[in-house]
Design a protein around this motif. Structure first.
Motif, PDB file in Angstrom:
ATOM      1  N   ASP A  83       5.878  -9.460   5.215  1.00 27.84           N
ATOM      2  CA  ASP A  83       7.111  -8.656   5.388  1.00 27.84           C
ATOM      3  C   ASP A  83       7.841  -8.506   4.064  1.00 27.84           C
ATOM      4  N   HIS A  84       7.969  -9.630   3.341  1.00 25.55           N
ATOM      5  CA  HIS A  84       8.738  -9.570   2.091  1.00 25.55           C
ATOM      6  C   HIS A  84       7.994  -8.729   1.043  1.00 25.55           C
ATOM      7  N   GLN A 101       6.045  -6.264   1.634  1.00 24.49           N
ATOM      8  CA  GLN A 101       6.200  -4.859   2.035  1.00 24.49           C
ATOM      9  C   GLN A 101       7.599  -4.351   1.685  1.00 24.49           C
ATOM     10  N   TYR A 102       8.592  -5.214   1.905  1.00 24.65           N
ATOM     11  CA  TYR A 102       9.978  -4.854   1.561  1.00 24.65           C
ATOM     12  C   TYR A 102      10.080  -4.552   0.057  1.00 24.65           C
ATOM     13  N   ASN A 114      11.035  -0.939  -1.584  1.00 23.28           N
ATOM     14  CA  ASN A 114      12.303  -0.830  -2.307  1.00 23.28           C
ATOM     15  C   ASN A 114      12.163  -0.922  -3.825  1.00 23.28           C
TER      16      ASN A 114
END
Ligand code: FMN
Length: 278
Positions: A168-169, A171-172, A176
């Motif tokens: 998740d991180h 991908q974040y 961004n």
């Protein structure tokens, strides 16, 4: 089209650094030209201290791959660095690359303000050593905008990707990369550069060894570096250093050359060097 460069500093194929970088890079929403370099496959020699690279636009004369790497970093719109912790610090090849930044003021004209993500992976809790502060030096010298300095625990090759929170991180960070601000530093990190280690000074003062900001410790060991007298990453300070002190030192060397040669002569006969026999 924007260019994104992934710099992997690990010999381990499909290891954590490589996979986390690939996960981040594959999530960048806009179409980009993606390139990766495995630094350990290239030749990065020790700096010879010739000071040539401090001249404007002068390339390093060493016969290795440094110019290729730094030119790729200068060309890129974003840089993602991945490395393991080796023996309490970042992989030694990263330091080899960082040591080649005497010409930083010339390179940062191209890299200033561009996004950079650092990912460093490690195996054992409390064996991270000084990795965080050391990992920050390279992009700080290039005045990049650090989107994250992410520490991931992953002893086995690829283990970092078994944890869904890490995915998740990653991908974040990819999503961004071009939208993000500098990451928010922790309450016990240096608010100026992000270092998590401090030097204890007399009179209850502390100093950040990376940016040199001074301050004090508040209760519960919260560093207060809100009013430093100096920070080497303040705008213009790195340029002052590299174009001021470093250039003056080269001129001083030329002026003092003969006197220095006389000192060196005294030690010429002490020829105790050894090398392996081939
Ligand atoms: C030579 C060597 C030294 C290491 N030293 C440390 C260390 O000091 N602290 C630690 O937490 N992990 C250490 N590790 C574990 C690695 O940091 C960890 O496995 C990392 O995720 C490897 O990244 P990679 O798969 O990208 O190569 C070491 C691994 C090796 C091979």
């Amino acid at each position: 089209m924007k260019k994104v460069l992934g710099l992997v500093i690990s010999e381990r194929k499909f290891g954590n650094s490589e996979l986390l970088l690939k996960e981040i890079m594959s999530q960048i929403p806009e179409q980009c030209n993606l390139e990766m370099i495995r630094l350990t496959e290239l030749s990065i020699k020790p700096c010879k201290a010739c000071y040539r690279c401090i001249e404007p636009e002068a390339e390093c004369r060493l016969d290795d791959d440094f110019n290729f790497v730094i030119n790729k970093i200068k060309e890129a719109d974003a840089l993602i660095i991945g490395m393991p912790v080796y023996v309490l610090g970042p992989h030694g090849y990263y330091k080899m690359l960082t040591d080649r930044l005497l010409g930083a003021a010339n390179y940062s004209r191209y890299t200033k303000g561009k996004p950079c993500v650092i990912v460093y992976t490690y195996g054992i809790q409390r064996w991270e050593g000084y990795s965080r502060m050391a990992a920050l030096v390279f992009p700080r010298m290039l005045e990049m905008k650090i989107i994250d300095c992410w520490q991931v625990r992953a002893p086995l090759p690829g283990e970092g990707l078994l944890n869904p929170q890490n995915i998740d991180h990653a991908q974040y960070l990819g999503l961004n990369l071009f939208a993000g601000q500098e990451y928010t530093k922790g309450p016990r990190d240096c608010p100026h550069c992000g270092s998590d280690l401090f030097r204890l000074l007399p009179n209850e003062e502390i100093e950040c060894p990376i940016c040199s900001a001074k301050g004090t410790l508040k209760p519960n060991n919260i560093p207060d570096l809100s009013k430093p007298d100096y920070c080497r990453f303040w705008p213009g300070e790195l340029e002052n250093h590299f174009k001021g002190w470093v250039v003056e030192t080269k001129q001083k060397f030329l002026a003092e050359k003969d006197r220095l040669k006389d000192v060196q002569k005294l030690y010429k006969d002490k020829d105790w060097w050894i090398k392996p026999q081939n």
